[in-house]
Motif scaffolding. Structure first.
Motif, PDB file in Angstrom:
ATOM      1  N   ASN A   3     -11.420  12.999   6.238  1.00 26.01           N
ATOM      2  CA  ASN A   3     -11.421  14.820   6.170  1.00 26.01           C
ATOM      3  C   ASN A   3     -10.143  15.376   5.883  1.00 26.01           C
ATOM      4  OD1 ASN A   3     -14.132  14.854   7.063  1.00 26.01           O
ATOM      5  ND2 ASN A   3     -14.051  14.027   8.927  1.00 26.01           N
ATOM      6  N   ASP A   4      -8.817  14.507   5.051  1.00 31.26           N
ATOM      7  CA  ASP A   4      -7.744  14.591   5.672  1.00 31.26           C
ATOM      8  C   ASP A   4      -6.649  13.825   6.569  1.00 31.26           C
ATOM      9  OD1 ASP A   4      -7.692  15.484   2.531  1.00 31.26           O
ATOM     10  OD2 ASP A   4      -8.306  17.122   2.928  1.00 31.26           O
ATOM     11  N   ALA A   5      -7.501  13.210   7.526  1.00 29.79           N
ATOM     12  CA  ALA A   5      -6.427  13.124   8.678  1.00 29.79           C
ATOM     13  C   ALA A   5      -5.291  11.978   7.985  1.00 29.79           C
ATOM     14  CB  ALA A   5      -7.505  12.284   9.660  1.00 29.79           C
ATOM     15  N   GLY A   6      -4.465  12.300   8.415  1.00 24.95           N
ATOM     16  CA  GLY A   6      -3.000  11.170   8.167  1.00 24.95           C
ATOM     17  C   GLY A   6      -2.004  12.121   7.207  1.00 24.95           C
ATOM     18  N   GLY A   7      -1.243  11.215   6.288  1.00 27.91           N
ATOM     19  CA  GLY A   7      -0.525  11.927   6.045  1.00 27.91           C
ATOM     20  C   GLY A   7       0.960  11.344   6.479  1.00 27.91           C
ATOM     21  N   TRP A   8       0.338  10.148   7.304  1.00 28.53           N
ATOM     22  CA  TRP A   8       1.883   9.127   7.669  1.00 28.53           C
ATOM     23  C   TRP A   8       2.139   8.395   6.234  1.00 28.53           C
ATOM     24  CZ3 TRP A   8       3.524  10.402  12.124  1.00 28.53           C
ATOM     25  CH2 TRP A   8       2.457  10.524  13.131  1.00 28.53           C
ATOM     26  N   PRO A   9       3.704   7.725   6.064  1.00 30.25           N
ATOM     27  CA  PRO A   9       3.881   6.704   5.523  1.00 30.25           C
ATOM     28  C   PRO A   9       3.484   5.191   5.577  1.00 30.25           C
ATOM     29  CG  PRO A   9       6.008   7.153   6.790  1.00 30.25           C
ATOM     30  CD  PRO A   9       4.532   8.351   7.174  1.00 30.25           C
ATOM     31  N   TRP A  10       3.262   4.911   4.545  1.00 34.14           N
ATOM     32  CA  TRP A  10       2.632   3.406   4.741  1.00 34.14           C
ATOM     33  C   TRP A  10       2.967   2.275   5.694  1.00 34.14           C
ATOM     34  CZ3 TRP A  10       5.197  -0.667   3.694  1.00 34.14           C
ATOM     35  CH2 TRP A  10       6.407  -0.610   2.399  1.00 34.14           C
ATOM     36  N   ASN A  11       4.173   3.078   6.093  1.00 38.17           N
ATOM     37  CA  ASN A  11       4.795   1.738   6.589  1.00 38.17           C
ATOM     38  C   ASN A  11       4.590   1.716   7.817  1.00 38.17           C
ATOM     39  OD1 ASN A  11       6.247   3.634   6.672  1.00 38.17           O
ATOM     40  ND2 ASN A  11       7.991   3.018   6.917  1.00 38.17           N
ATOM     41  N   GLU A  12       3.510   2.581   8.140  1.00 38.99           N
ATOM     42  CA  GLU A  12       3.506   2.936   9.980  1.00 38.99           C
ATOM     43  C   GLU A  12       1.538   2.105   9.513  1.00 38.99           C
ATOM     44  OE1 GLU A  12       4.899   3.667  11.939  1.00 38.99           O
ATOM     45  OE2 GLU A  12       7.205   5.702  10.937  1.00 38.99           O
ATOM     46  N   PHE A  13       1.442   1.432   8.797  1.00 38.42           N
ATOM     47  CA  PHE A  13       0.107   0.652   8.744  1.00 38.42           C
ATOM     48  C   PHE A  13       0.573  -0.470   8.427  1.00 38.42           C
ATOM     49  CE2 PHE A  13      -0.552   5.340   8.299  1.00 38.42           C
ATOM     50  CZ  PHE A  13      -1.322   5.434   8.742  1.00 38.42           C
ATOM     51  N   THR A  14      -0.640  -2.082   9.264  1.00 38.93           N
ATOM     52  CA  THR A  14      -1.080  -3.043   8.993  1.00 38.93           C
ATOM     53  C   THR A  14      -2.066  -3.390   7.852  1.00 38.93           C
ATOM     54  OG1 THR A  14      -1.593  -3.330  11.284  1.00 38.93           O
ATOM     55  CG2 THR A  14       0.718  -3.574  10.235  1.00 38.93           C
ATOM     56  N   LEU A  15      -2.223  -3.539   7.161  1.00 39.18           N
ATOM     57  CA  LEU A  15      -3.523  -4.954   6.495  1.00 39.18           C
ATOM     58  C   LEU A  15      -3.915  -4.959   6.755  1.00 39.18           C
ATOM     59  CD1 LEU A  15      -4.840  -4.057   3.755  1.00 39.18           C
ATOM     60  CD2 LEU A  15      -3.542  -6.193   3.133  1.00 39.18           C
ATOM     61  N   VAL A  16      -5.714  -4.566   7.203  1.00 40.74           N
ATOM     62  CA  VAL A  16      -6.367  -5.293   7.736  1.00 40.74           C
ATOM     63  C   VAL A  16      -7.456  -6.401   6.870  1.00 40.74           C
ATOM     64  CG1 VAL A  16      -8.889  -4.626   9.424  1.00 40.74           C
ATOM     65  CG2 VAL A  16      -6.868  -3.907   9.727  1.00 40.74           C
ATOM     66  N   ARG A  17      -7.547  -5.508   5.443  1.00 47.81           N
ATOM     67  CA  ARG A  17      -8.597  -6.260   4.794  1.00 47.81           C
ATOM     68  C   ARG A  17      -8.605  -5.721   3.652  1.00 47.81           C
ATOM     69  NH1 ARG A  17     -12.972  -5.714   7.189  1.00 47.81           N
ATOM     70  NH2 ARG A  17     -14.148  -3.728   5.891  1.00 47.81           N
ATOM     71  N   LYS A  18      -8.402  -5.876   2.515  1.00 37.23           N
ATOM     72  CA  LYS A  18      -8.404  -5.397   0.539  1.00 37.23           C
ATOM     73  C   LYS A  18      -9.982  -4.708   0.684  1.00 37.23           C
ATOM     74  CE  LYS A  18      -5.142  -5.460  -1.505  1.00 37.23           C
ATOM     75  NZ  LYS A  18      -4.676  -4.172  -1.432  1.00 37.23           N
ATOM     76  N   ARG A  19     -10.395  -3.874  -0.513  1.00 37.38           N
ATOM     77  CA  ARG A  19     -11.090  -3.633  -0.338  1.00 37.38           C
ATOM     78  C   ARG A  19     -12.089  -4.633  -1.456  1.00 37.38           C
ATOM     79  NH1 ARG A  19      -9.376   0.373  -5.535  1.00 37.38           N
ATOM     80  NH2 ARG A  19      -8.402  -1.376  -7.641  1.00 37.38           N
ATOM     81  N   SER A  20     -13.635  -4.231  -0.919  1.00 34.18           N
ATOM     82  CA  SER A  20     -14.025  -5.267  -1.711  1.00 34.18           C
ATOM     83  C   SER A  20     -14.113  -5.359  -2.792  1.00 34.18           C
ATOM     84  CB  SER A  20     -15.287  -5.592  -1.116  1.00 34.18           C
ATOM     85  OG  SER A  20     -15.362  -4.448   0.034  1.00 34.18           O
TER      86      SER A  20
END
Length: 69
Positions: A52-69
């Motif tokens: 739903n186009d949520a977000g727009g934050w820079p990637w450094n505000e996130f941590t990886l949980v799991r790489k895509r399968s």
């Protein structure tokens, strides 16, 4: 620095204290602190977007949980 995430990766929203201090109601942007979401779009190799186009934050505000399968 290039975005380390790919479309389909699951990331957790972990904004910095500085970012949290800038917004009274950060959740009005459609994502909650600690929420885990699959990346739907990456703009300018920097900004992450989700369902739903949520977000727009820079990637450094996130941590990886799991790489895509």
């Amino acid at each position: 620095m290039n975005c380390p995430f790919s479309i389909g990766d699951i990331v957790r929203f972990t904004p910095s204290e500085k970012t949290l201090g800038h917004y009274q109601n950060i959740e009005k942007f459609g994502i909650r602190v600690g929420q885990e979401l699959p990346v739907q779009n990456i703009q300018d190799d920097m900004y992450l977007y989700f369902e739903n186009d949520a977000g727009g934050w820079p990637w450094n505000e996130f941590t990886l949980v799991r790489k895509r399968s």
